[in-house]
Motif scaffolding. Structure first.
Motif, mmCIF file in Angstrom:
data_model
loop_
_atom_site.group_PDB
_atom_site.id
_atom_site.type_symbol
_atom_site.label_atom_id
_atom_site.label_comp_id
_atom_site.label_asym_id
_atom_site.label_seq_id
_atom_site.Cartn_x
_atom_site.Cartn_y
_atom_site.Cartn_z
ATOM 1 N N VAL A 215 -27.170 -0.877 37.934
ATOM 2 C CA VAL A 215 -27.246 0.491 37.425
ATOM 3 C C VAL A 215 -28.536 0.649 36.639
ATOM 4 O O VAL A 215 -28.863 -0.187 35.783
ATOM 5 C CB VAL A 215 -26.038 0.799 36.512
ATOM 6 N N ALA A 216 -29.290 1.710 36.907
ATOM 7 C CA ALA A 216 -30.521 1.981 36.157
ATOM 8 C C ALA A 216 -30.185 2.712 34.862
ATOM 9 O O ALA A 216 -29.344 3.622 34.843
ATOM 10 C CB ALA A 216 -31.479 2.822 37.002
ATOM 11 N N VAL A 217 -30.833 2.306 33.769
ATOM 12 C CA VAL A 217 -30.660 2.948 32.462
ATOM 13 C C VAL A 217 -32.034 3.197 31.854
ATOM 14 O O VAL A 217 -33.003 2.502 32.180
ATOM 15 C CB VAL A 217 -29.810 2.077 31.513
ATOM 16 N N PRO A 218 -32.159 4.179 30.958
ATOM 17 C CA PRO A 218 -33.466 4.456 30.351
ATOM 18 C C PRO A 218 -33.958 3.335 29.451
ATOM 19 O O PRO A 218 -35.157 3.085 29.346
ATOM 20 C CB PRO A 218 -33.215 5.736 29.546
ATOM 21 N N SER A 219 -33.030 2.635 28.762
ATOM 22 C CA SER A 219 -33.440 1.626 27.787
ATOM 23 C C SER A 219 -32.387 0.534 27.689
ATOM 24 O O SER A 219 -31.205 0.818 27.455
ATOM 25 C CB SER A 219 -33.649 2.263 26.414
ATOM 26 N N ILE A 220 -32.810 -0.722 27.843
ATOM 27 C CA ILE A 220 -31.891 -1.839 27.657
ATOM 28 C C ILE A 220 -31.580 -2.035 26.176
ATOM 29 O O ILE A 220 -30.449 -2.345 25.794
ATOM 30 C CB ILE A 220 -32.473 -3.132 28.262
#
Length: 301
Positions: A215-220
Motif C-alpha cells: 500500500v502506498a502512503v504519503p509518509s512512513i
C-alpha cells in the motif's frame, strides 16, 4: 577477563539501541561505533563516542555487534573474525540459509580463534531457545509461532531497497496456526510505479511465501511504530501423557530487544564459547549473564 570492549557496527534502529545496551551493561564498555560515514548525522547523540569507518581505527575490540542488514552479514562477519574479533549478528533468515551462514562462519572462527554468534535476535534467537525447551518438555506435538501485529525490521529493510521506494514499513499480521499476512506500506519516489514496486517486493524471498499486500502512503514516519510481539503455543505429549499445553507471549520494542539479546550474546562469545559459530539454542542461558556461576546458580536454579 576484565571489562569487555564492544564495537557497534552500523547505526540504524538496532545500532542505536545497541549503544544504549552496551553502556548499561555492568561488565562492558563501548569501544566505538563503526559507520559508513563519520559526518555530523546523529552528532548530538553520538557526542563523546568514537565514530570511525573501520574498526581498525579503534583501540582494542573484543566483540563487534553487527547491526547492519541481514544480507550484509555473510560479507561483514568474516572481516572481523579474521582479525580475532568475536562477532554477534541478528541474521533473520531461518532454515537452510541460516545453516549455511553458521557453517561458513564456523570454519572462519575456528581458523582464527574467534567466535561468531549467529541470529542473536528474538526470532530467530531467543524464541528459538523457547521452541527448543518446549520440544524437550513435549517431544511429540505441534508448536505454532504467531508474530505480531508489529513491524518486521528485516522485511522493512528489504522493501525499502526496491527501486522507486523511499521508505517502507512491513507489518506482520498473525493469521493463526503460524500463518502470517504481510502489510507493506511504501513511500514512493515521485513518479514511481506502485505496481512495479509491489511486484519486486512480493517476488523477494522475504515475502514470497506469505500473503503480501503493498500500500502506498504519503509518509512512513507518520505511521511507523517499532513495536512487535509473539504468541507461541505448543500442544503435545510428555512421555505418554497427552494434552500438555504451553504458551509463551511477549509484546516488545523490536530493535531494543534485538540489541539487548545481541549484547548478552557478546558476553557468551567473549567469555564462554570455544572458537567457531553458534546459534542461541547452542548456548547455555547462564552464559548470557554477568556474574559468577555460583551466585547465578544459587539465585536462578
Amino acid at each position: 577477563m576484565g571489562t569487555l570492549r564492544i564495537a557497534v557496527v552500523g547505526y540504524g534502529n538496532i545500532g542505536r539501541h545497541a549503544v544504549e545496551a552496551v553502556q548499561a551493561a555492568p561488565d562492558m564498555e563501548l569501544a566505538g561505533v563503526v559507520r559508513r560515514s563519520t559526518t555530523s548525522e546523529h552528532a548530538e547523540e553520538l557526542a563523546g563516542i568514537e565514530v570511525v569507518t573501520d574498526a581498525s581505527a579503534l583501540d582494542k575490540v573484543d566483540v563487534a555487534l553487527l547491526c547492519g542488514p541481514t544480507r550484509s552479514i555473510p560479507q561483514t562477519a568474516p572481516q572481523y573474525l579474521r582479525r580475532g574479533i568475536h562477532t554477534v549478528d541478528s541474521f533473520d533468515i531461518h532454515g537452510e540459509e541460516l545453516w549455511r551462514l553458521r557453517s561458513s562462519l564456523d570454519a572462519v572462527g575456528r581458523e582464527h580463534g574467534s567466535v561468531a554468534v549467529v541470529s542473536a535476535g528474538w526470532d530467530p534467537g531467543s524464541d528459538s531457545m523457547v521452541r527448543t525447551l518446549l520440544l524437550a518438555m513435549a517431544p511429540r506435538g505441534l508448536t505454532y509461532t504467531n508474530f505480531g501485529p508489529g513491524m518486521s525490521m528485516g522485511h522493512s529493510v528489504v522493501a525499502k531497497s526496491k527501486p522507486g521506494v523511499v521508505d517502507a514499513l512491513s507489518m506482520t499480521i498473525p493469521v493463526g496456526t503460524g500463518l502470517h499476512r504481510r502489510m507493506v506500506y511504501v513511500e514512493l519516489e515521485p513518479g514511481a510505479d506502485l505496481a512495479a514496486a509491489a511486484t519486486a517486493i512480493k517476488e523477494d524471498e522475504y515475502f514470497s511465501s506469505d500473503e503480501t499486500h503493498v500500500v502506498a502512503v504519503p509518509s512512513i514516519d507518520a505511521i511507523k511504530d517499532v513495536g512487535h510481539g509473539v504468541l507461541m503455543t505448543r500442544k503435545g505429549v510428555s512421555g505418554t501423557t497427552h494434552n500438555q499445553t504451553f504458551e509463551f507471549s511477549m509484546s516488545i520494542d523490536n530493535p531494543a530487544l534485538t540489541s539487548q539479546i545481541m549484547v548478552s550474546c557478546a558476553r557468551a562469545a567473549a567469555l564462554r564459547l570455544s572458537p567457531g559459530a553458534y546459534t542461541m539454542p547452542e548456548i547455555a542461558p547462564l552464559d548470557l549473564l554477568p556474574g559468577d556461576r555460583e551466585t547465578l546458580i544459587k539465585t536462578l536454579v
